[in-house]
Design a protein around this motif. Structure first.
Motif, PDB file in Angstrom:
ATOM      1  N   LEU A 187      -9.455  -4.947   1.970  1.00 10.82           N
ATOM      2  CA  LEU A 187      -9.274  -4.203   0.719  1.00 10.82           C
ATOM      3  C   LEU A 187     -10.426  -4.541  -0.210  1.00 10.82           C
ATOM      4  O   LEU A 187     -10.837  -5.701  -0.299  1.00 10.82           O
ATOM      5  N   ALA A 188     -10.932  -3.533  -0.944  1.00  9.45           N
ATOM      6  CA  ALA A 188     -12.036  -3.798  -1.858  1.00  9.45           C
ATOM      7  C   ALA A 188     -11.536  -3.990  -3.289  1.00  9.45           C
ATOM      8  O   ALA A 188     -12.325  -4.195  -4.198  1.00  9.45           O
ATOM      9  N   THR A 189     -10.218  -3.895  -3.499  1.00  4.15           N
ATOM     10  CA  THR A 189      -9.670  -4.114  -4.844  1.00  4.15           C
ATOM     11  C   THR A 189      -8.224  -4.561  -4.734  1.00  4.15           C
ATOM     12  O   THR A 189      -7.549  -4.263  -3.740  1.00  4.15           O
ATOM     13  N   GLY A 190      -7.765  -5.283  -5.775  1.00  5.05           N
ATOM     14  CA  GLY A 190      -6.350  -5.640  -5.806  1.00  5.05           C
ATOM     15  C   GLY A 190      -5.587  -4.663  -6.693  1.00  5.05           C
ATOM     16  O   GLY A 190      -4.367  -4.744  -6.836  1.00  5.05           O
ATOM     17  N   ASP A 191      -6.332  -3.740  -7.285  1.00  2.64           N
ATOM     18  CA  ASP A 191      -5.758  -2.886  -8.314  1.00  2.64           C
ATOM     19  C   ASP A 191      -5.572  -1.469  -7.745  1.00  2.64           C
ATOM     20  O   ASP A 191      -6.489  -0.656  -7.805  1.00  2.64           O
ATOM     21  N   LEU A 192      -4.407  -1.201  -7.180  1.00  3.57           N
ATOM     22  CA  LEU A 192      -4.200   0.075  -6.492  1.00  3.57           C
ATOM     23  C   LEU A 192      -3.434   1.060  -7.372  1.00  3.57           C
ATOM     24  O   LEU A 192      -2.555   0.662  -8.120  1.00  3.57           O
ATOM     25  N   ARG A 193      -3.788   2.327  -7.258  1.00  3.84           N
ATOM     26  CA  ARG A 193      -3.130   3.350  -8.078  1.00  3.84           C
ATOM     27  C   ARG A 193      -2.469   4.371  -7.161  1.00  3.84           C
ATOM     28  O   ARG A 193      -3.118   4.909  -6.261  1.00  3.84           O
ATOM     29  N   TYR A 194      -1.182   4.603  -7.418  1.00  4.12           N
ATOM     30  CA  TYR A 194      -0.444   5.610  -6.637  1.00  4.12           C
ATOM     31  C   TYR A 194      -0.479   6.953  -7.349  1.00  4.12           C
ATOM     32  O   TYR A 194      -0.554   7.006  -8.578  1.00  4.12           O
ATOM     33  N   ARG A 195      -0.433   8.058  -6.573  1.00  4.02           N
ATOM     34  CA  ARG A 195      -0.330   9.374  -7.200  1.00  4.02           C
ATOM     35  C   ARG A 195       1.019   9.470  -7.899  1.00  4.02           C
ATOM     36  O   ARG A 195       1.992   8.822  -7.503  1.00  4.02           O
ATOM     37  N   ASP A 196       1.036  10.321  -8.926  1.00  2.00           N
ATOM     38  CA  ASP A 196       2.188  10.339  -9.803  1.00  2.00           C
ATOM     39  C   ASP A 196       3.304  11.237  -9.249  1.00  2.00           C
ATOM     40  O   ASP A 196       3.737  12.171  -9.907  1.00  2.00           O
ATOM     41  N   ASN A 197       3.726  10.976  -8.030  1.00  2.00           N
ATOM     42  CA  ASN A 197       4.809  11.755  -7.409  1.00  2.00           C
ATOM     43  C   ASN A 197       6.030  10.873  -7.266  1.00  2.00           C
ATOM     44  O   ASN A 197       5.909   9.669  -7.029  1.00  2.00           O
ATOM     45  N   LEU A 198       7.193  11.488  -7.354  1.00  2.00           N
ATOM     46  CA  LEU A 198       8.422  10.721  -7.192  1.00  2.00           C
ATOM     47  C   LEU A 198       8.844  10.690  -5.715  1.00  2.00           C
ATOM     48  O   LEU A 198       9.183   9.648  -5.177  1.00  2.00           O
ATOM     49  N   ILE A 199       8.782  11.847  -5.072  1.00  2.00           N
ATOM     50  CA  ILE A 199       9.340  11.953  -3.722  1.00  2.00           C
ATOM     51  C   ILE A 199       8.326  11.532  -2.660  1.00  2.00           C
ATOM     52  O   ILE A 199       8.639  10.782  -1.748  1.00  2.00           O
ATOM     53  N   ILE A 200       7.086  12.002  -2.817  1.00  2.00           N
ATOM     54  CA  ILE A 200       6.055  11.615  -1.849  1.00  2.00           C
ATOM     55  C   ILE A 200       5.356  10.373  -2.382  1.00  2.00           C
ATOM     56  O   ILE A 200       4.948  10.339  -3.548  1.00  2.00           O
ATOM     57  N   ARG A 201       5.249   9.342  -1.542  1.00  2.00           N
ATOM     58  CA  ARG A 201       4.624   8.099  -1.999  1.00  2.00           C
ATOM     59  C   ARG A 201       3.262   7.958  -1.344  1.00  2.00           C
ATOM     60  O   ARG A 201       3.162   7.849  -0.113  1.00  2.00           O
ATOM     61  N   GLY A 202       2.201   7.974  -2.167  1.00  2.00           N
ATOM     62  CA  GLY A 202       0.876   7.826  -1.585  1.00  2.00           C
ATOM     63  C   GLY A 202      -0.132   7.379  -2.621  1.00  2.00           C
ATOM     64  O   GLY A 202       0.033   7.598  -3.832  1.00  2.00           O
ATOM     65  N   LEU A 203      -1.194   6.748  -2.128  1.00  2.00           N
ATOM     66  CA  LEU A 203      -2.219   6.198  -3.009  1.00  2.00           C
ATOM     67  C   LEU A 203      -3.164   7.289  -3.497  1.00  2.00           C
ATOM     68  O   LEU A 203      -3.499   8.213  -2.756  1.00  2.00           O
ATOM     69  N   ALA A 204      -3.597   7.152  -4.760  1.00  2.00           N
ATOM     70  CA  ALA A 204      -4.603   8.080  -5.290  1.00  2.00           C
ATOM     71  C   ALA A 204      -5.959   7.735  -4.668  1.00  2.00           C
ATOM     72  O   ALA A 204      -6.731   8.612  -4.308  1.00  2.00           O
ATOM     73  N   GLU A 205      -6.242   6.448  -4.569  1.00  2.00           N
ATOM     74  CA  GLU A 205      -7.463   5.989  -3.883  1.00  2.00           C
ATOM     75  C   GLU A 205      -7.118   4.724  -3.100  1.00  2.00           C
ATOM     76  O   GLU A 205      -6.190   4.016  -3.460  1.00  2.00           O
ATOM     77  N   LEU A 206      -7.888   4.453  -2.065  1.00  2.00           N
ATOM     78  CA  LEU A 206      -7.733   3.190  -1.336  1.00  2.00           C
ATOM     79  C   LEU A 206      -9.138   2.654  -1.041  1.00  2.00           C
ATOM     80  O   LEU A 206      -9.722   2.951   0.006  1.00  2.00           O
ATOM     81  N   PRO A 207      -9.694   1.872  -2.002  1.00  2.02           N
ATOM     82  CA  PRO A 207     -11.040   1.345  -1.787  1.00  2.02           C
ATOM     83  C   PRO A 207     -11.015   0.218  -0.749  1.00  2.02           C
ATOM     84  O   PRO A 207     -10.287  -0.764  -0.908  1.00  2.02           O
ATOM     85  N   VAL A 208     -11.784   0.402   0.306  1.00  2.48           N
ATOM     86  CA  VAL A 208     -11.784  -0.582   1.413  1.00  2.48           C
ATOM     87  C   VAL A 208     -13.217  -0.804   1.899  1.00  2.48           C
ATOM     88  O   VAL A 208     -14.119  -0.005   1.619  1.00  2.48           O
ATOM     89  N   ARG A 209     -13.383  -1.898   2.654  1.00  2.00           N
ATOM     90  CA  ARG A 209     -14.605  -2.067   3.445  1.00  2.00           C
ATOM     91  C   ARG A 209     -14.164  -2.078   4.905  1.00  2.00           C
ATOM     92  O   ARG A 209     -13.353  -2.922   5.305  1.00  2.00           O
ATOM     93  N   LEU A 210     -14.636  -1.093   5.648  1.00  2.51           N
ATOM     94  CA  LEU A 210     -14.256  -1.001   7.072  1.00  2.51           C
ATOM     95  C   LEU A 210     -15.295  -1.810   7.869  1.00  2.51           C
ATOM     96  O   LEU A 210     -16.361  -1.321   8.201  1.00  2.51           O
ATOM     97  N   ASN A 211     -14.939  -3.081   8.098  1.00  2.00           N
ATOM     98  CA  ASN A 211     -15.900  -3.983   8.738  1.00  2.00           C
ATOM     99  C   ASN A 211     -15.705  -4.051  10.256  1.00  2.00           C
ATOM    100  O   ASN A 211     -14.582  -4.171  10.721  1.00  2.00           O
ATOM    101  N   PRO A 212     -16.807  -3.962  11.030  1.00  2.00           N
ATOM    102  CA  PRO A 212     -16.666  -4.012  12.488  1.00  2.00           C
ATOM    103  C   PRO A 212     -16.181  -5.385  12.963  1.00  2.00           C
ATOM    104  O   PRO A 212     -16.279  -6.359  12.241  1.00  2.00           O
TER     105      PRO A 212
END
Ligand code: HEM
Length: 404
Positions: A379-404
């Motif tokens: 994970l590239a951050t500890g500060d995650l933001r979810y989209r403002d939906n009640l029924i569907i749960r999902g992240l607005a962004e997911l900053p990551v480093r995809l390391n081999p």
């Protein structure tokens, strides 16, 4: 307006609390332990035990009901004479429409897509692995399912950005009306109208010149004299398009987040890609994209020892049922080889997700590829933001480093 179901500290269930958005599972646990069949001040029954949720989903005494029985959920009141999607219909209309789509959406059609899904995953990972910080939602979780469902339906690439905004407005539309301002409701209804216009145009083209896609197949089903009206056909196209990627995007986003928070499980999948099938089921159980669904009692009934009168609404808390220790030992532990498919992420009755084989295919190929090519991701951050939906749960962004 927000509904605060309770101020009882033992229960303290408030789905509008920002802390709930970040992590609803402690809320579900309190509810399940203290009031498993809980009546909110607005009169909804909240169900948090797996057995009760599964029983309601299978019980024909519960369904969606006629518009007269319903309160303010836009999907449930006709908008400008639009047809209701079959996800919100009861038999026999539900059976008729679902079986028509099933004719075009066969397991064979889905299985044929495996090669293309692999190709798309590999192409995206070529760009993202080792590239430093990237937003996994925008660069992968959204793109994979939207490309697959667009190609399946036959939505041209040039139109995809334009329909992206419509799609997220429609996806928000599954939340109850009381959560939205009148402006937001007007915007959402306008999105439906623009979507109808868009698919109406595409269908007209496919009737003139059929292609090898789902829209052409649906248009053909209609022309073979099956009972499928134009409004029903348009609503079905939107349902397939939106359901076909909004939730799969969140399977990929919520699933990768769970793996990054459990790096041992990510490395386990990297070492044994053969477990990718059970891994997807476990990730769906652990943090399901669709957190809740509502059903109406079509006649007087009983749930978990509680009488529910005709016309009353019950809310199936899928996320709570999926963490019920009576159904899943050590429910808060992520175990990619748990091997249980009794989670309710895809429902459990007549509305069982029509696209489940496609979602499973995309999920298992994507997670296997991610684990193989980027087993040391973080994970590239500890500060995650979810989209403002009640029924569907999902992240607005997911900053990551995809390391081999
Ligand atoms: C991980 C991804 C997915 C999840 C978690 C998911 C979840 C669900 C759930 C919970 C339902 C039942 C809702 C209810 O009864 O209230 C449902 C129904 C449905 N899903 Fe999915 N879905 C996913 C992917 C897809 C895909 C890829 C498609 C493809 C087109 C799709 C199409 C549908 C349709 C058409 C229905 C309505 C079925 C009916 O009413 O008979 N879904 N889905």
């Amino acid at each position: 307006m927000t509904e605060t179901p309770t101020s009882d500290p033992e229960i303290d269930f408030n789905p509008f609390d920002p802390a709930y958005r970040a992590d609803p599972y402690p809320y579900y646990r309190r509810l399940r332990e203290n009031a498993p069949v809980f009546r909110t001040p607005l009169g909804h029954w909240l169900l948090s035990r797996h057995a009760d949720c599964a029983a309601v989903l299978r019980d024909p005494r519960f369904g969606h009901g006629s518009p007269q029985l319903l309160d303010g959920n836009t999907f449930r009141r006709p908008v400008n004479g639009r047809a209701r999607p079959f996800i919100l219909l009861d038999p026999p209309e539900h059976t008729r429409l679902r079986s028509l789509v099933n004719k075009a959406f066969t397991p064979r059609t889905v299985a044929r897509l495996a090669g293309r899904v692999r190709e798309l995953c590999d192409g995206m990972l070529d760009d993202l692995v080792g590239a430093g910080e990237v937003d996994f939602i925008d660069r992968f979780a959204y793109r994979l399912p939207v490309t697959v469902i667009s190609e399946m339906l036959g939505v041209p690439e040039a139109d995809r950005d334009a329909v992206r905004d419509l799609s997220s407005l429609v996806a928000r539309g599954v939340d109850p009306d009381f959560q939205h301002s009148p402006e937001a409701i007007a915007e959402r209804d306008a999105a439906f109208a623009r979507f109808d216009e868009y698919f109406g145009g595409l269908l007209a083209e496919r009737r003139r010149a059929p292609g090898d896609d789902l829209l052409s197949a649906l248009a053909a089903v209609q022309e073979q004299g099956e009972r499928l009206t134009e409004p029903e056909l348009l609503t079905t196209c939107i349902l397939l398009y939106v359901a076909g990627h909004e939730t799969t995007m969140d399977l990929l986003g919520n699933g990768l987040l769970a793996l990054l928070r459990n790096p041992g499980e990510l490395r386990r999948l990297a070492a044994d890609p053969g477990i990718s099938g059970t891994a997807v089921e476990e990730l769906l159980r652990f943090d399901p994209p669709t957190q809740m669904s509502r059903r109406t009692a079509l006649e007087d009934a009983e749930v978990g020892g509680q009488a529910v009168a005709k016309g009353e609404q019950v809310v199936i808390l899928r996320g709570a049922a999926n963490r019920d220790p009576d159904a899943f030992p050590e429910p808060d532990r992520l175990d990619l080889t748990r091997g249980s498919t009794k989670h309710l992420a895809f429902d459990g009755g007549i509305h069982f997700c029509l696209g489940a084989p496609l979602a499973r295919l995309e999920g298992s190929i994507a997670f296997a590829a991610l684990a193989r090519r980027a087993p040391n991701s973080e994970l590239a951050t500890g500060d995650l933001r979810y989209r403002d939906n009640l029924i569907i749960r999902g992240l607005a962004e997911l900053p990551v480093r995809l390391n081999p």
